[in-house]
Design a protein around this motif. Structure first.
Motif, PDB file in Angstrom:
ATOM      1  N   ARG A   1      30.278 -40.567  -5.001  1.00  0.00           N
ATOM      2  CA  ARG A   1      29.216 -41.760  -4.665  1.00  0.00           C
ATOM      3  C   ARG A   1      30.036 -42.839  -5.712  1.00  0.00           C
ATOM      4  NH1 ARG A   1      23.609 -38.430  -5.384  1.00  0.00           N
ATOM      5  NH2 ARG A   1      23.632 -37.833  -3.280  1.00  0.00           N
ATOM      6  N   LYS A   2      30.594 -42.548  -6.826  1.00  0.00           N
ATOM      7  CA  LYS A   2      31.395 -43.532  -7.514  1.00  0.00           C
ATOM      8  C   LYS A   2      32.374 -42.821  -8.000  1.00  0.00           C
ATOM      9  CE  LYS A   2      27.225 -45.679  -9.353  1.00  0.00           C
ATOM     10  NZ  LYS A   2      26.347 -45.993 -10.441  1.00  0.00           N
ATOM     11  N   PRO A   3      33.548 -42.965  -7.274  1.00  0.00           N
ATOM     12  CA  PRO A   3      34.773 -42.399  -7.561  1.00  0.00           C
ATOM     13  C   PRO A   3      35.680 -42.740  -8.749  1.00  0.00           C
ATOM     14  CG  PRO A   3      35.097 -43.362  -5.508  1.00  0.00           C
ATOM     15  CD  PRO A   3      33.595 -43.595  -5.915  1.00  0.00           C
ATOM     16  N   ARG A   4      35.511 -44.303  -8.947  1.00  0.00           N
ATOM     17  CA  ARG A   4      36.481 -44.912  -9.995  1.00  0.00           C
ATOM     18  C   ARG A   4      36.136 -44.093 -11.353  1.00  0.00           C
ATOM     19  NH1 ARG A   4      40.397 -48.022  -9.020  1.00  0.00           N
ATOM     20  NH2 ARG A   4      39.904 -49.941  -9.673  1.00  0.00           N
ATOM     21  N   PRO A   5      34.894 -43.932 -11.718  1.00  0.00           N
ATOM     22  CA  PRO A   5      34.802 -43.240 -13.217  1.00  0.00           C
ATOM     23  C   PRO A   5      35.257 -41.776 -13.293  1.00  0.00           C
ATOM     24  CG  PRO A   5      32.827 -44.277 -12.624  1.00  0.00           C
ATOM     25  CD  PRO A   5      33.589 -44.221 -11.205  1.00  0.00           C
ATOM     26  N   HIS A   6      35.497 -41.211 -12.041  1.00  0.00           N
ATOM     27  CA  HIS A   6      35.890 -39.925 -11.936  1.00  0.00           C
ATOM     28  C   HIS A   6      37.112 -39.372 -11.427  1.00  0.00           C
ATOM     29  CE1 HIS A   6      31.695 -39.604 -13.100  1.00  0.00           C
ATOM     30  NE2 HIS A   6      31.207 -40.116 -12.105  1.00  0.00           N
ATOM     31  N   VAL A   7      37.984 -40.403 -11.712  1.00  0.00           N
ATOM     32  CA  VAL A   7      39.471 -40.194 -11.137  1.00  0.00           C
ATOM     33  C   VAL A   7      40.239 -38.825 -11.859  1.00  0.00           C
ATOM     34  CG1 VAL A   7      41.732 -41.194 -11.136  1.00  0.00           C
ATOM     35  CG2 VAL A   7      39.743 -42.686 -10.805  1.00  0.00           C
ATOM     36  N   PHE A   8      39.909 -38.545 -12.919  1.00  0.00           N
ATOM     37  CA  PHE A   8      40.710 -37.520 -13.497  1.00  0.00           C
ATOM     38  C   PHE A   8      40.134 -36.357 -12.645  1.00  0.00           C
ATOM     39  CE2 PHE A   8      40.394 -33.638 -16.326  1.00  0.00           C
ATOM     40  CZ  PHE A   8      41.660 -33.503 -16.619  1.00  0.00           C
ATOM     41  N   LEU A   9      38.843 -36.263 -12.694  1.00  0.00           N
ATOM     42  CA  LEU A   9      38.179 -34.715 -11.912  1.00  0.00           C
ATOM     43  C   LEU A   9      38.484 -34.690 -10.565  1.00  0.00           C
ATOM     44  CD1 LEU A   9      34.774 -34.792 -13.749  1.00  0.00           C
ATOM     45  CD2 LEU A   9      36.637 -33.106 -14.118  1.00  0.00           C
ATOM     46  N   LEU A  10      38.295 -35.872  -9.983  1.00  0.00           N
ATOM     47  CA  LEU A  10      38.760 -35.853  -8.365  1.00  0.00           C
ATOM     48  C   LEU A  10      40.244 -35.445  -8.190  1.00  0.00           C
ATOM     49  CD1 LEU A  10      36.626 -38.707  -7.218  1.00  0.00           C
ATOM     50  CD2 LEU A  10      36.266 -36.469  -6.840  1.00  0.00           C
ATOM     51  N   SER A  11      41.172 -36.070  -9.224  1.00  0.00           N
ATOM     52  CA  SER A  11      42.457 -35.686  -8.839  1.00  0.00           C
ATOM     53  C   SER A  11      42.828 -34.288  -9.098  1.00  0.00           C
ATOM     54  CB  SER A  11      43.483 -36.806  -9.841  1.00  0.00           C
ATOM     55  OG  SER A  11      43.058 -38.102  -9.327  1.00  0.00           O
ATOM     56  N   TRP A  12      42.197 -33.891 -10.305  1.00  0.00           N
ATOM     57  CA  TRP A  12      42.427 -32.443 -10.768  1.00  0.00           C
ATOM     58  C   TRP A  12      42.067 -31.675  -9.369  1.00  0.00           C
ATOM     59  CZ3 TRP A  12      39.288 -29.856 -15.033  1.00  0.00           C
ATOM     60  CH2 TRP A  12      39.795 -28.442 -15.319  1.00  0.00           C
ATOM     61  N   MET A  13      40.813 -31.900  -8.661  1.00  0.00           N
ATOM     62  CA  MET A  13      40.211 -30.948  -7.655  1.00  0.00           C
ATOM     63  C   MET A  13      41.270 -31.160  -6.456  1.00  0.00           C
ATOM     64  SD  MET A  13      37.961 -29.380  -6.334  1.00  0.00           S
ATOM     65  CE  MET A  13      37.474 -28.764  -4.452  1.00  0.00           C
ATOM     66  N   ALA A  14      41.750 -32.483  -6.105  1.00  0.00           N
ATOM     67  CA  ALA A  14      42.491 -32.487  -5.023  1.00  0.00           C
ATOM     68  C   ALA A  14      44.031 -32.164  -5.013  1.00  0.00           C
ATOM     69  CB  ALA A  14      42.672 -34.035  -4.664  1.00  0.00           C
ATOM     70  N   ALA A  15      44.526 -32.095  -6.339  1.00  0.00           N
ATOM     71  CA  ALA A  15      46.147 -31.536  -6.642  1.00  0.00           C
ATOM     72  C   ALA A  15      46.373 -30.333  -5.774  1.00  0.00           C
ATOM     73  CB  ALA A  15      46.018 -31.395  -8.082  1.00  0.00           C
ATOM     74  N   PRO A  16      45.443 -29.143  -5.824  1.00  0.00           N
ATOM     75  CA  PRO A  16      45.992 -28.013  -4.983  1.00  0.00           C
ATOM     76  C   PRO A  16      45.719 -28.119  -3.497  1.00  0.00           C
ATOM     77  CG  PRO A  16      44.175 -27.446  -6.415  1.00  0.00           C
ATOM     78  CD  PRO A  16      44.384 -28.768  -6.715  1.00  0.00           C
ATOM     79  N   ALA A  17      45.327 -29.191  -2.958  1.00  0.00           N
ATOM     80  CA  ALA A  17      44.944 -29.353  -1.444  1.00  0.00           C
ATOM     81  C   ALA A  17      46.367 -28.941  -0.769  1.00  0.00           C
ATOM     82  CB  ALA A  17      44.624 -30.783  -1.241  1.00  0.00           C
ATOM     83  N   ALA A  18      47.625 -29.130  -1.137  1.00  0.00           N
ATOM     84  CA  ALA A  18      48.739 -28.801  -0.291  1.00  0.00           C
ATOM     85  C   ALA A  18      48.775 -27.347   0.073  1.00  0.00           C
ATOM     86  CB  ALA A  18      50.014 -29.136  -1.119  1.00  0.00           C
ATOM     87  N   TRP A  19      48.074 -26.519  -0.722  1.00  0.00           N
ATOM     88  CA  TRP A  19      47.998 -25.301  -0.477  1.00  0.00           C
ATOM     89  C   TRP A  19      47.163 -24.561   0.745  1.00  0.00           C
ATOM     90  CZ3 TRP A  19      51.036 -21.396  -2.274  1.00  0.00           C
ATOM     91  CH2 TRP A  19      51.643 -21.603  -3.602  1.00  0.00           C
ATOM     92  N   ILE A  20      46.291 -25.674   1.264  1.00  0.00           N
ATOM     93  CA  ILE A  20      45.658 -25.372   2.226  1.00  0.00           C
ATOM     94  C   ILE A  20      46.372 -25.122   3.529  1.00  0.00           C
ATOM     95  CG2 ILE A  20      43.683 -26.272   3.828  1.00  0.00           C
ATOM     96  CD1 ILE A  20      42.673 -27.651   1.418  1.00  0.00           C
ATOM     97  N   ILE A  21      47.408 -25.923   3.576  1.00  0.00           N
ATOM     98  CA  ILE A  21      48.318 -25.368   4.826  1.00  0.00           C
ATOM     99  C   ILE A  21      49.125 -24.336   4.735  1.00  0.00           C
ATOM    100  CG2 ILE A  21      50.484 -26.398   5.748  1.00  0.00           C
ATOM    101  CD1 ILE A  21      49.743 -29.433   4.486  1.00  0.00           C
ATOM    102  N   GLN A  22      49.568 -23.856   3.598  1.00  0.00           N
ATOM    103  CA  GLN A  22      50.323 -22.504   3.494  1.00  0.00           C
ATOM    104  C   GLN A  22      49.434 -21.223   3.256  1.00  0.00           C
ATOM    105  OE1 GLN A  22      51.845 -20.981   0.408  1.00  0.00           O
ATOM    106  NE2 GLN A  22      53.153 -19.646   1.299  1.00  0.00           N
TER     107      GLN A  22
END
Length: 188
Positions: A112-133
């Protein structure tokens, strides 16, 4: 060795967001030297942080430094690509549905407000490349970030309650998480 990515991904993102670019490049490079997944996981987390925080100059610096630092390993990897392309087995995984349910609530709240939560959102997204493999590796790698996001969301829910309602909610949640977390109970 892939366990080090759990540690290095959030540190690389943290250092990047704090504008400590040399440390961000060092953490990213270490992740790559620890495990091949470091090539996708940690740089992707830093990329997401750069997009959300709009830090393009920092991204170029960290990317270039990481490319230079990891060049020997990258050359080795490319020269031996045939060996790396062999058949691989699946990783063992333990599903944690309670973590996922709480993480979804937390993720909706953060988005809802991504700007103050860049760290958490980036940390959560980091392993997304694994979804493919191999999605099970995504669940393993993202589990810690999901637990943090879900825990913060649950704590936020409890903070909005007063008196006995807060105590009842906290007690019920601790009992649920301990005795019946929709998976292997922690007491077991």
């Amino acid at each position: 060795p892939s366990g080090w990515i759990f540690i290095l991904a959030p540190w690389a993102i943290h250092y990047f967001l704090e504008d400590r670019l040399a440390l961000a490049a060092a953490a990213t490079s270490l992740a790559i030297y620890c495990h091949l997944a470091g090539y996708a996981t940690v740089p992707f987390g830093v990329l997401v942080a750069a997009i959300l925080a709009r830090r393009w100059r920092g991204l170029l610096i960290v990317g270039a430094a990481t490319a230079v630092i990891t060049a020997p390993y990258t050359i080795h990897f490319l020269r031996n690509l045939a060996w790396y392309q062999g058949r691989k087995g699946h990783t063992a995984t333990e599903l944690t549905p309670l973590v996922y349910v709480a993480a979804i609530g937390g993720l909706v709240s953060l988005l809802r407000k991504p700007r103050p939560h860049v760290f958490l959102l980036s940390w959560m997204a980091a392993p997304a490349a694994w979804i493919i493999q191999d999605y099970t590796r995504f669940l393993e790698q993202a589990g810690l970030a999901m637990a943090a996001i879900g825990g913060m969301w649950i704590a936020g829910l409890a903070a909005r309650m007063r008196g006995r309602a807060r105590i009842a909610f906290a007690t019920a949640f601790v009992l649920l998480a301990t005795l019946f977390p929709f998976g292997v109970p922690s007491l077991g």
